[in-house]
Design a protein around this motif. Structure first.
Motif, PDB file in Angstrom:
ATOM      1  N   TYR A  51       0.807  -1.262  -0.104  1.00  0.00           N
ATOM      2  CA  TYR A  51      -0.104  -0.048   0.041  1.00  0.00           C
ATOM      3  C   TYR A  51       0.857   1.155   0.079  1.00  0.00           C
ATOM      4  O   TYR A  51       1.901   1.166   0.633  1.00  0.00           O
ATOM      5  CB  TYR A  51      -0.890   0.013   0.935  1.00  0.00           C
ATOM      6  CG  TYR A  51      -1.953  -1.010   1.429  1.00  0.00           C
ATOM      7  CD1 TYR A  51      -3.119  -1.197   0.735  1.00  0.00           C
ATOM      8  CD2 TYR A  51      -1.822  -2.041   2.053  1.00  0.00           C
ATOM      9  CE1 TYR A  51      -3.988  -1.942   0.987  1.00  0.00           C
ATOM     10  CE2 TYR A  51      -2.558  -3.251   2.076  1.00  0.00           C
ATOM     11  CZ  TYR A  51      -3.848  -3.117   1.420  1.00  0.00           C
ATOM     12  OH  TYR A  51      -4.737  -4.039   1.660  1.00  0.00           O
ATOM     13  N   GLN A  53       4.466  -0.501  -8.136  1.00  0.00           N
ATOM     14  CA  GLN A  53       4.243  -1.864  -7.605  1.00  0.00           C
ATOM     15  C   GLN A  53       5.603  -2.588  -6.963  1.00  0.00           C
ATOM     16  O   GLN A  53       5.473  -3.326  -6.180  1.00  0.00           O
ATOM     17  CB  GLN A  53       3.831  -2.904  -8.514  1.00  0.00           C
ATOM     18  CG  GLN A  53       2.271  -2.750  -8.986  1.00  0.00           C
ATOM     19  CD  GLN A  53       1.906  -3.705 -10.069  1.00  0.00           C
ATOM     20  OE1 GLN A  53       2.568  -3.731 -11.302  1.00  0.00           O
ATOM     21  NE2 GLN A  53       1.007  -4.289  -9.763  1.00  0.00           N
ATOM     22  N   THR A 106      -9.827   3.549  -0.301  1.00  0.00           N
ATOM     23  CA  THR A 106      -8.712   2.642  -0.940  1.00  0.00           C
ATOM     24  C   THR A 106      -9.088   2.377  -2.503  1.00  0.00           C
ATOM     25  O   THR A 106      -9.936   2.163  -2.819  1.00  0.00           O
ATOM     26  CB  THR A 106      -8.758   1.296  -0.289  1.00  0.00           C
ATOM     27  OG1 THR A 106      -8.419   1.298   1.206  1.00  0.00           O
ATOM     28  CG2 THR A 106      -7.536   0.378  -1.012  1.00  0.00           C
ATOM     29  N   LYS A 162      -7.305   1.217  -6.575  1.00  0.00           N
ATOM     30  CA  LYS A 162      -6.499   0.818  -7.360  1.00  0.00           C
ATOM     31  C   LYS A 162      -5.435   1.877  -8.046  1.00  0.00           C
ATOM     32  O   LYS A 162      -6.005   2.770  -7.971  1.00  0.00           O
ATOM     33  CB  LYS A 162      -7.072  -0.071  -8.189  1.00  0.00           C
ATOM     34  CG  LYS A 162      -7.756  -1.201  -7.645  1.00  0.00           C
ATOM     35  CD  LYS A 162      -6.874  -2.202  -6.901  1.00  0.00           C
ATOM     36  CE  LYS A 162      -7.402  -3.603  -6.567  1.00  0.00           C
ATOM     37  NZ  LYS A 162      -6.469  -4.488  -5.715  1.00  0.00           N
ATOM     38  N   ASP A 197      -5.051   2.490 -10.962  1.00  0.00           N
ATOM     39  CA  ASP A 197      -5.705   3.122 -12.124  1.00  0.00           C
ATOM     40  C   ASP A 197      -6.718   4.282 -11.992  1.00  0.00           C
ATOM     41  O   ASP A 197      -6.903   5.026 -12.379  1.00  0.00           O
ATOM     42  CB  ASP A 197      -6.495   2.137 -13.112  1.00  0.00           C
ATOM     43  CG  ASP A 197      -5.408   1.360 -13.950  1.00  0.00           C
ATOM     44  OD1 ASP A 197      -4.248   1.727 -14.034  1.00  0.00           O
ATOM     45  OD2 ASP A 197      -5.651   0.201 -14.316  1.00  0.00           O
ATOM     46  N   GLU A 198      -7.163   4.239 -10.613  1.00  0.00           N
ATOM     47  CA  GLU A 198      -7.997   5.037 -10.092  1.00  0.00           C
ATOM     48  C   GLU A 198      -7.418   6.388  -9.442  1.00  0.00           C
ATOM     49  O   GLU A 198      -8.114   7.182  -9.076  1.00  0.00           O
ATOM     50  CB  GLU A 198      -9.041   4.651  -9.393  1.00  0.00           C
ATOM     51  CG  GLU A 198      -9.863   3.348  -9.791  1.00  0.00           C
ATOM     52  CD  GLU A 198     -10.538   2.516  -8.553  1.00  0.00           C
ATOM     53  OE1 GLU A 198     -11.584   2.848  -8.631  1.00  0.00           O
ATOM     54  OE2 GLU A 198      -9.719   2.079  -7.711  1.00  0.00           O
ATOM     55  N   ILE A 208      -3.486   3.884  -1.865  1.00  0.00           N
ATOM     56  CA  ILE A 208      -3.445   3.009  -3.158  1.00  0.00           C
ATOM     57  C   ILE A 208      -3.221   1.574  -2.732  1.00  0.00           C
ATOM     58  O   ILE A 208      -1.919   1.454  -2.117  1.00  0.00           O
ATOM     59  CB  ILE A 208      -2.384   3.517  -4.269  1.00  0.00           C
ATOM     60  CG1 ILE A 208      -2.611   5.114  -4.358  1.00  0.00           C
ATOM     61  CG2 ILE A 208      -2.419   2.832  -5.367  1.00  0.00           C
ATOM     62  CD1 ILE A 208      -1.428   5.583  -5.221  1.00  0.00           C
ATOM     63  N   ASP A 209      -3.999   0.740  -3.181  1.00  0.00           N
ATOM     64  CA  ASP A 209      -3.608  -1.068  -2.966  1.00  0.00           C
ATOM     65  C   ASP A 209      -3.009  -1.252  -4.373  1.00  0.00           C
ATOM     66  O   ASP A 209      -3.472  -1.167  -5.340  1.00  0.00           O
ATOM     67  CB  ASP A 209      -5.117  -1.495  -3.065  1.00  0.00           C
ATOM     68  CG  ASP A 209      -4.921  -2.951  -2.918  1.00  0.00           C
ATOM     69  OD1 ASP A 209      -3.864  -3.474  -3.075  1.00  0.00           O
ATOM     70  OD2 ASP A 209      -5.948  -3.623  -2.703  1.00  0.00           O
ATOM     71  N   SER A 247      -1.799  -4.395  -4.854  1.00  0.00           N
ATOM     72  CA  SER A 247      -1.908  -5.699  -5.405  1.00  0.00           C
ATOM     73  C   SER A 247      -2.904  -6.164  -6.815  1.00  0.00           C
ATOM     74  O   SER A 247      -3.379  -4.805  -7.350  1.00  0.00           O
ATOM     75  CB  SER A 247      -2.849  -6.378  -4.392  1.00  0.00           C
ATOM     76  OG  SER A 247      -4.168  -5.908  -4.307  1.00  0.00           O
TER      77      SER A 247
END
Length: 330
Positions: free
Chosen positions: A38, A106, A307, A309, A311-312, A327-328, A330
């Motif tokens: 995260y 990532q 939370t 992703k 791209d968001e 930001i998650d 995974s």
């Protein structure tokens, strides 16, 4: 890997933030490869994306705070190899997201000397939200040399840094910790409303200290009128630590009674979390780990954050400045 990407079309143009595919960074001496679990979007990340940090170099992956798992280390000798597989957390200091690729990706390279093991009492999501607030609060507490004999006033106590500073002062066992904030729902000791906030602050401090004032002010607001009023509430040998100032074209100058300031031997301390190396910042986190483990220093609840992703993250994180976002990866 997926990552956010800051770039400039020209030296004089503002940066643009996009999502991108990038190569996973290759290990280099003295570093560890961390898979990011995260990464929070701090206010300074948003300002960085607007080009407001002059020392940021481009192109750049932004991002300061993170939690993750160590996948590999360059130096596998002795205890260094034991880092592999450990859950870690941290923040940027003067590097990540500024002159070195940051944590909104990532994977990220982190100096081995800056690795800090995540306390078991923090979830991975919570750990990704506390780097900047906890280390900034610790800088204020340390530079102001706060002791158990002090009366401490925290301006903006309902914010992330202010809340952390208040908790740290209580963990030290300070004689009195006064909290001041604009929102009454946070139940501060002193509500500084929108009308005559400086008068409300002055009267509130005087009433709660029997007119003696405070030994330390930790100012997380950066309002010049409040700053002027709070300076006047400092007692003998008072220390004023602040982390913020007005932005844009607003005046950044204050006037204060220099005669009273020298007679009371007042010390003023600017505190900038981005002025330290990532290794020094990691030392600050290690220093607060015992408070976290004891429960004296608590992170905000997971539910306080949205939370997203990756791209968001631009549309719903970077561009919605009031949101608390993680930001998650995974």
């Amino acid at each position: 890997m997926r990552a956010l990407h800051l770039a400039k079309a020209s030296a004089n143009s503002p940066p643009e933030i996009t999502t991108a595919f990038k190569s996973i960074p290759l290990l280099k001496p003295g570093h560890a490869l961390v898979r990011i679990s995260y990464a929070s979007i701090q206010p300074s990340d948003r300002l960085n994306a607007q080009g407001l940090f002059p020392y940021t170099t481009y192109p750049r992956i932004p991002g300061r705070d993170y939690s993750g798992v160590v996948l590999d280390v360059a130096d596998k000798s002795g205890a260094s190899n034991s880092w592999i597989g450990k859950s870690v957390y941290g923040t940027s200091g003067s590097t990540l997201g500024f002159d070195t690729d940051g944590t909104h990706a990532q994977y990220c390279l982190i100096p081995q000397d800056a690795l800090v093991e995540k306390p078991a009492t923090l979830s991975s999501l919570q750990a990704a939200t506390v780097g900047v607030p906890f280390t900034t609060a610790y800088i204020c507490i340390s530079k102001a040399q706060v002791t158990k004999n002090d009366v401490v006033l925290v301006l903006g106590a309902n914010g992330a840094v202010g809340s952390a500073a208040s908790q740290m002062a209580r963990a030290i066992g300070c004689k009195q910790v006064l909290t001041a904030a604009r929102r009454p729902d946070s139940k501060p000791d002193i509500v500084i409303g929108s009308e005559t906030p400086e008068t409300m602050l002055t009267e509130g401090v005087s009433a709660r200290t029997a007119g003696k004032g405070v030994d330390v002010v930790i100012d997380t607001v950066g309002d010049l009128k409040l700053m002027t009023a709070a300076l006047e509430q400092l007692a003998m040998n008072g220390r004023y630590a602040w982390i913020a100032a007005p932005r844009g074209d607003s005046s950044k100058k204050i006037s204060f009674d220099i005669f009273q300031a020298y007679r009371k031997e007042i010390t003023m301390l600017g505190c900038n979390s981005a002025a330290r190396t990532i290794e020094v910042t990691a030392d600050s986190l290690r220093s607060v780990n015992s408070w976290i483990a004891q429960g004296s220093l608590r992170a905000q609840a997971e539910g306080d954050f949205e939370t997203l992703k990756l791209d968001e993250a631009i549309e719903n994180g970077y561009r919605k400045t009031a949101q608390k976002v993680v930001i998650d990866m995974s």
